[in-house]
Write an enzyme that holds these catalytic residues in place. Structure first.
Site, PDB file in Angstrom:
ATOM      1  CD  GLU A 363      -2.833  -1.145   2.429  1.00  0.00           C
ATOM      2  OE1 GLU A 363      -2.724  -0.243   3.368  1.00  0.00           O
ATOM      3  OE2 GLU A 363      -3.487  -2.290   2.657  1.00  0.00           O
ATOM      4  CD  GLU A 468      -4.630  -7.520   2.540  1.00  0.00           C
ATOM      5  OE1 GLU A 468      -5.386  -6.645   2.774  1.00  0.00           O
ATOM      6  OE2 GLU A 468      -3.403  -7.383   2.217  1.00  0.00           O
TER       7      GLU A 468
END
Length: 696
Positions: A363, A468
């Site tokens: 991220e 995820e």
């Protein structure tokens, strides 16, 4: 996963001691400067959760009395200051050394109930949250209730709702923020939403028989690995662990290989001279999960090495002191290299062959494009991602694949920035794959996801893992069925992509059951808390077998007009993005009230009205809008498309009538109309009408 996983307990006795005399503090000192005025008070007494006259539990805290419900979270200092809403008292939360540091409110009395929370919050930090922590089956869960964009000198209203599981224990509602800035809190409430159920009357769910479930790992063995995120509660529970073994062949540790879980502060600081460039690591918290995975013949995706979140801030400072100066580039590069080297060395020594891949960087791209301004970037520079992958290639065993992992990676703008950052890393031979996080809703068209997947593979010449994966249950009358049908559609596109030669190697769900999910209120996973399979599970299996989910019998959609003038006790609008909504009396087109959409950090942040019932029908809609922005829009919330239905000139600053006609598509599961502008100016909305086009 964007969470703060707190690895310590909070005791009522941890409330700090009042040292020294308060009478010596000058009344001229500003509370915002961190000094106590004669009117300021340290929180030293804690009262129990209050109850209404009817015995229904509630928290109502305005910090005006002699005792308070607030408990420090972490090493924070709590002060009552005369700087609240309308010049009342407020709670100042300071001395925050980690992002999860804040204030706790005990909430065991809410077990098994739906609650709504409300607070006035102020902070210089960009985002502040009301979150909830509880234990389920021995595992501690941390979920957001509501996040608001702060970053200003005014109080922002935060309100949200949450369904507290019936088997939750040690329940805490808490305030936290993305940065270490002070947080100011006022008018905090937590109340029962709906009918109150006494916790003693709630029985813990019994696990169902899972032996007849088809096996996902067997069904998909010719296509890709099927993975799941685990935690200690799963491996210590025979029913949970049996379900994992029967369904999945790859696992990811949800929290216990993240930096904050393995970097040992006490041991590092014990010998500062020896450890100035060498963080001491301790993998104790991960051992139970790793031992179990090894005993079951699983492979592991290591998650994650370099991340802006769940990484201790103190590691970025020269002397590991957050009140000191940041470390320079040379020192942080040395720390990064030693850290990455030591992780790989420990894993290869203790669990050789167990790891198949690692998320090296997680991220790093901001939501609006460009590099996220993390402490890694601030201390090392824009090339910190390249440096991390170079170190990883240097020290990782040859059979471990190195991944970049990110959310919203299917969206065109963000994908462009990700590819731009990763191209030189791939060209250097230091990138093996892209992890496309699947924290999505049913509004994301599977074809859009596949198109992005293919672009990463072709432009970077890498393999793809879908990581995820959790899909928010839609707010529709047939919610579970719609969620299941979406899973079937999504996995059918994955299968077709694999057949077409796209190198999709793995798909991993971010959790086993809804109750253990970090987004448990959204019920995003394949199994319920009692391990019963949802339609989502059968949607995944039927993508292989070709069977169809049985559609439920539903009453006809309510096609009656929607008329919202914001004059009642509740309204139909919900926030989009980080926007905050508030019914106000200072502006109205007609009547006494209108809706204020404020606290907008992005131009697409706004307010939404659900129009799902009108799918397949043509509607007419109208609303009055007032804003200082030059133009405003009413758009349709279709992910990846977001069509603008009406764009009007609002530069006059007066109320402007927006009118339009729209054929609501029938190939979406849920859809809303929303208000936005070209900038982040406040928007006032009033007198919304939505109805069938042929209705007079």
């Amino acid at each position: 996963m964007k969470r703060n996983a707190l690895q310590q307990c909070f005791c009522r006795t941890a409330i700090f001691l009042l040292l020294g005399c308060m009478t010596g503090c000058s009344s001229q000192n500003s509370a915002s400067e961190g000094t106590l005025s004669s009117e300021d008070t340290l929180v030293t007494e804690v009262a129990p959760v209050s109850e209404s006259v009817s015995g229904i539990p509630a928290i109502n805290e305005n910090f005006e009395g002699d005792s308070h419900l607030a408990i420090p979270r972490g090493d924070t200092v709590l002060e009552i200051i005369p700087d609240g809403v309308n010049n009342s008292n407020a709670l100042k939360i300071s001395n925050r050394t980690d992002s999860w540091n804040g204030v706790n409110f005990e909430a065991d009395a809410f077990r098994g109930n739906s609650i709504k929370v409300n607070a006035a919050i102020k902070s210089a930090g960009p985002a502040t949250r009301i979150s909830i922590q509880y234990d389920v089956d021995g595992n501690t869960t941390y979920n957001w209730i509501v996040s608001v964009a702060t970053g200003s000198d005014s109080f922002i209203t935060a309100n949200g709702a949450y369904d507290v599981p019936g088997n939750a224990e040690n329940i805490i509602i808490y305030i936290e923020g993305d940065t270490l800035d002070d947080i100011f809190l006022d008018n905090f409430t937590a109340e029962i939403d709906g009918t109150y159920i006494a916790p003693d009357a709630i029985a813990a769910p019994a696990s169902v028989d899972i032996s007849a479930y088809p096996s996902l790992k067997n069904l998909y063995e010719d296509y890709f690995h099927m993975g799941v995120a685990i935690n200690p509660a799963i491996v210590s529970n025979e029913n949970f662990s049996s379900l994992v073994c029967s369904q999945f062949d790859s696992i990811t540790l949800e929290n216990n290989l993240k930096p904050e879980s393995i970097i040992d502060k006490e041991a590092t600081l014990a010998d500062l001279d020896a450890n100035r460039s060498q963080l001491v690591l301790d993998f104790t918290t991960a051992k139970a999960e790793l031992d179990w995975a090894a005993s079951q013949g699983m492979t592991i995706r290591g998650h994650t090495l370099i991340w802006h979140s769940q990484t201790p801030n103190w590691i970025f400072y020269k002397d590991y002191d957050i009140n000191g100066e940041l470390a320079d580039r040379t020192l942080m590069l040395t720390r990064m290299e030693n850290y990455i080297k030591d992780v790989f060395a420990w894993a290869d020594t203790n669990y050789p062959g167990l790891f198949s891949a690692w998320d090296i960087v997680n991220e790093a791209i901001a939501d609006n494009g460009g590099l996220r301004d993390s402490l890694w970037r601030q201390t090392i520079g824009d090339d910190y991602i390249e440096q991390a992958f170079a170190f990883a290639r240097k020290y990782a065993p040859a059979d471990i694949e190195l991944f970049y992992n990110d959310y919203n990676s299917y969206q065109g703008l963000k994908q462009g920035y990700i590819i731009e950052v990763l191209e030189p890393i791939a060209a250097a031979g230091n990138l093996d794959g892209v992890g496309m996080q699947g924290h999505i809703s049913t509004s994301v068209k599977p074809e859009l996801f596949i198109k992005a997947l293919e672009k990463y593979a072709n432009q970077l010449n890498v393999v793809i893992h879908v990581t995820e994966l959790d899909i928010v249950m839609p707010n529709t009358p047939a919610a579970e069925y719609d969620q299941g049908a979406y899973h079937q559609n999504l996995f059918s596109t994955f299968i077709e992509a694999k057949k077409a030669g796209i190198p999709l190697e793995s798909v991993s769900f971010w959790g086993l059951t809804d109750t253990l999910s970090w987004k448990s209120n959204d019920k995003p996973l394949l199994f319920r808390g009692d391990l019963s399979a949802k339609p989502a599970f059968y949607g995944v299996t039927y993508a292989i077998t070709g069977e169809s989910l049985e559609a439920p019998s539903l009453p006809e959609a309510d096609l009656s007009p929607i008329e919202e003038d914001f004059e009642g006790s509740s309204h139909l609008a919900v926030p989009r993005g980080d926007a905050s909504l508030k019914v106000v009396t200072d502006e109205s087109q007609n009547g006494e009230h209108s809706l204020l959409i404020y606290n907008r950090k992005e131009n697409w942040n706004g307010g939404m009205i659900d129009i799902t019932n009108f799918k397949g029908h043509t509607i007419t809609f109208s609303a009055y809008v007032k804003t200082a922005s030059p133009t405003a829009k009413i758009s349709a919330n279709i992910d990846g498309v977001w069509p603008n239905l009406v764009v009007n000139d609002t530069s006059s600053g007066d109320w402007v009538l927006f009118e339009g006609t729209y054929l609501v598509p029938d190939d979406v599961i849920a859809i809303e109309l929303y208000f936005e502008t070209e900038d982040t100016t406040d928007i006032y909305v009033d007198n919304i009408t939505i109805k069938l086009a042929d209705e007079s």
